[in-house]
Design an enzyme around this catalytic site. Structure first.
Site, PDB file in Angstrom:
ATOM      1  N   ASP A  56       0.635  -1.256  -0.691  1.00  9.18           N
ATOM      2  CA  ASP A  56       0.188   0.363   0.215  1.00  9.18           C
ATOM      3  C   ASP A  56       0.758   0.908   0.191  1.00  9.18           C
ATOM      4  OD1 ASP A  56      -1.285  -0.168   3.107  1.00  9.18           O
ATOM      5  OD2 ASP A  56       0.539  -0.045   2.877  1.00  9.18           O
ATOM      6  N   ASP A  58       1.704   5.299   1.118  1.00  9.25           N
ATOM      7  CA  ASP A  58       1.178   6.166   1.924  1.00  9.25           C
ATOM      8  C   ASP A  58       2.260   7.820   1.239  1.00  9.25           C
ATOM      9  OD1 ASP A  58      -0.217   4.423   3.846  1.00  9.25           O
ATOM     10  OD2 ASP A  58       1.758   3.631   4.047  1.00  9.25           O
ATOM     11  N   ASP A 137       8.116   5.293  13.892  1.00 13.41           N
ATOM     12  CA  ASP A 137       8.684   4.156  14.769  1.00 13.41           C
ATOM     13  C   ASP A 137      10.319   3.726  13.947  1.00 13.41           C
ATOM     14  OD1 ASP A 137       8.027   2.293  12.107  1.00 13.41           O
ATOM     15  OD2 ASP A 137       6.485   1.326  13.149  1.00 13.41           O
TER      16      ASP A 137
HETATM   17  P1  ATP Z   1       2.462  -2.268   6.143  1.00 10.93           P
HETATM   18  O1  ATP Z   1       1.886  -0.778   5.659  1.00 10.93           O
HETATM   19  O2  ATP Z   1       3.264  -3.498   5.247  1.00 10.93           O
HETATM   20  O3  ATP Z   1       2.126  -2.774   7.141  1.00 10.93           O
HETATM   21  P2  ATP Z   1       3.744  -0.319   7.208  1.00 10.93           P
HETATM   22  O4  ATP Z   1       5.294   0.838   7.377  1.00 10.93           O
HETATM   23  O5  ATP Z   1       3.600   0.943   5.104  1.00 10.93           O
HETATM   24  O6  ATP Z   1       4.174  -1.343   7.182  1.00 10.93           O
HETATM   25  P3  ATP Z   1       1.582   1.212   8.414  1.00 10.93           P
HETATM   26  O7  ATP Z   1       0.657   0.820   9.304  1.00 10.93           O
HETATM   27  O8  ATP Z   1       0.738   1.452   6.439  1.00 10.93           O
HETATM   28  O9  ATP Z   1       2.970   0.840   8.310  1.00 10.93           O
HETATM   29  O10 ATP Z   1       1.937   2.756   8.474  1.00 10.93           O
HETATM   30  C1  ATP Z   1       3.195   3.366   7.660  1.00 10.93           C
HETATM   31  C2  ATP Z   1       3.766   4.736   7.741  1.00 10.93           C
HETATM   32  O11 ATP Z   1       3.470   5.245   9.447  1.00 10.93           O
HETATM   33  C3  ATP Z   1       5.166   3.685   8.550  1.00 10.93           C
HETATM   34  O12 ATP Z   1       6.154   3.346   7.556  1.00 10.93           O
HETATM   35  C4  ATP Z   1       5.290   4.607  10.214  1.00 10.93           C
HETATM   36  O13 ATP Z   1       6.463   5.369   9.436  1.00 10.93           O
HETATM   37  C5  ATP Z   1       4.110   4.839  10.067  1.00 10.93           C
HETATM   38  N1  ATP Z   1       3.553   4.582  11.741  1.00 10.93           N
HETATM   39  C6  ATP Z   1       2.645   4.028  11.607  1.00 10.93           C
HETATM   40  N2  ATP Z   1       2.727   3.257  12.758  1.00 10.93           N
HETATM   41  C7  ATP Z   1       3.226   3.853  13.590  1.00 10.93           C
HETATM   42  C8  ATP Z   1       3.298   3.903  15.345  1.00 10.93           C
HETATM   43  N3  ATP Z   1       2.295   2.988  15.764  1.00 10.93           N
HETATM   44  N4  ATP Z   1       4.439   4.433  15.582  1.00 10.93           N
HETATM   45  C9  ATP Z   1       5.375   5.557  14.513  1.00 10.93           C
HETATM   46  N5  ATP Z   1       4.789   5.179  13.808  1.00 10.93           N
HETATM   47  C10 ATP Z   1       4.273   5.158  12.717  1.00 10.93           C
HETATM   48 MG    MG Z   2       1.420   1.135   4.877  1.00 18.48          MG
END
Ligand code: ATP
Ligand code: MG
Length: 425
Positions: A56, A58, A137
């Site tokens: 996905d 962002d 994070d």
């Molecule tokens: P995936 O979509 O594969 O689960 P992702 O890293 O894209 O991984 P998301 O939950 O979509 O995870 O979040 C997008 C981004 O937002 C993360 O890469 C991170 O930079 C930030 N993020 C998300 N959740 C948190 C959190 N709980 N604390 C800090 N940063 C976060």
């Molecule tokens: Mg994501």
């Protein structure tokens, strides 16, 4: 002090524009044309740099949610704890979030609201790109890619950590996991998905702060449950979660030792989930939850190696309710889980003409798959699974014959001892 040296470099070759969704690129373009900054960020940049297909997309911007909403006709503002904008097309959804300011500054008027454990309850203070970076994070999640200029912003050595295959926290993980305990689950999930090591201070923080997962809302924990167990790494994640002592915040299970039926069955169900996903077959969290909780249901209904039917049916609701306090299992799965469990008895007794009805039961297929997993985990050679495999395939006359043979093979009343108790005795 967190180092925050600005660093913008030419993007590595792996980040080609055509690897991103056209809608995501379009969103960045429009944001920039409207005078704002726009970057692809998070999982999509990380995964592509690690050589994995991005899932996905962002986007991070300095436009406020209202400003983003105005630019895109098909968009809506969502979230309270964390306000952001969904920009969507017919079959895709892009999350656009506004740069946040550093949440570790203690300022009650800032819009960052924390509870007494340090957990962030609301996080809606707008900031700059540099500030936004600090609140992410892990370093590998804090890479910002501008596909128009082909520039990568990397303030925390994320690129280097991807190359070294290591998950490093931005800031002190003890503080960061207090702010948001779910980060410990995210650390486990990313390290397993990417095959990255977890840095020692992050490991220590999972051990020390894991217990704070008990304070997270069950809705959020259910989301995390799905991300952890329904993305091809279920078995691996289950074992890692257990080794860190945090599995209990996701699954209402007793602890089962190696080589016991309980653990073998849970493992068989997790492997089955992974294999189904790898083969692009459908999966539902309901089935996996039914399986993960099954050994507990059997423990609760067993009485001197015999199944106590009253206890069996009574314990169902309690065990689901206990799971519900951990993860908010959607209502529609409650009946589904109980159906799978109850059908295990009927699949075994096969009384009278019931097998015909069972075959037409909407949950037959799931219950039959469940039965096969039980037999696999129990090394069971009773042949009930085989019987059902055959019964599904044969024609009407052959079905009558098979049922007759079953009746004749049974002398006296149907056994009170259900086969699955042999699984546990
Ligand atoms: P995936 O979509 O594969 O689960 P992702 O890293 O894209 O991984 P998301 O939950 O979509 O995870 O979040 C997008 C981004 O937002 C993360 O890469 C991170 O930079 C930030 N993020 C998300 N959740 C948190 C959190 N709980 N604390 C800090 N940063 C976060
Ligand atoms: Mg994501």
């Amino acid at each position: 002090m967190i180092k925050n040296k600005a660093s913008s470099v030419k993007a590595p070759k792996l980040l080609k524009e055509n690897k991103f969704s056209p809608l995501a690129i379009e969103v960045v373009k429009k944001l920039k044309q409207s005078g704002f900054q726009g970057y692809l960020v998070g999982g999509c940049v990380r995964d592509l740099l690690a050589g994995i297909k991005a899932k996905d997309f962002d986007i991070s911007t300095n436009a406020t949610p209202e400003e983003v909403r105005k630019i895109f006709k098909s968009s809506r503002i969502i979230g309270k704890r964390f306000r952001l904008v969904h920009v969507f097309s017919r079959n895709e959804l892009i999350e656009v979030s506004t740069f946040r300011a550093n949440t570790s500054k203690e300022d009650s008027s800032s819009g960052v609201v924390k509870d007494s454990d340090g957990k962030i309850l609301r996080d809606n203070v707008w900031g700059t790109l540099e500030e936004d970076c600090i609140r992410r994070d892990f370093s590998v999640n804090a890479l910002y890619f501008d596909p128009i200029e082909n520039k990568l912003c990397d303030f925390h050595n994320g690129l280097q950590h991807i190359q070294k295959k290591i998950l490093v926290s931005i800031g002190d993980p003890l503080v960061r996991f207090e702010e948001d305990p779910v980060r410990s689950l995210r650390a486990i999930r990313f390290s397993s998905k990417l095959n990255f090591k977890i840095s020692n201070d992050v490991k220590e923080a999972i051990y020390q702060k894991g217990h704070l997962l008990g304070n997270i809302s069950n809705a959020r924990m259910f989301d995390e449950f799905c991300k952890i167990f329904l993305t091809k790494n279920a078995l691996k994640n289950f074992n890692i979660l257990e080794s860190y002592g945090v599995l209990k915040y996701l699954v209402n299970s007793n602890h089962y030792a190696e080589r016991t039926f309980g653990l073998r069955f849970q493992q068989a169900a997790l492997i089955n989930t992974d294999n189904r996903l790898k083969a692009s077959k459908s999966i539902t969290p309901g089935f996996l939850i039914a399986a993960l909780l099954w050994p507990k249901l059997i423990d609760a209904s067993k009485e001197q190696e015999v199944l106590n039917l009253k206890k069996f049916f009574r314990s169902m609701d309690r065990i689901i309710r206990e799971q519900q306090t951990l993860t908010a299992v959607p209502r529609k799965f409650h009946g589904y889980i109980k159906d799978i469990w109850s059908l295990q008895l009927k699949l075994e007794t096969r009384l009278g003409n019931q097998p015909y009805k069972i075959l037409n039961h909407p949950r037959f297929r799931a219950a039959y798959d469940f039965l096969l997993l039980r037999e696999e985990a129990a090394n069971d050679s009773q042949g009930i699974g085989d019987w059902w495999t055959k019964f599904q395939k044969i024609n009407r006359l052959e079905k009558i014959e098979l049922l007759k043979a079953l009746r004749e093979s049974r002398s006296g009343p149907v056994e009170k001892k259900f086969g699955f108790l042999r699984e546990l005795s």
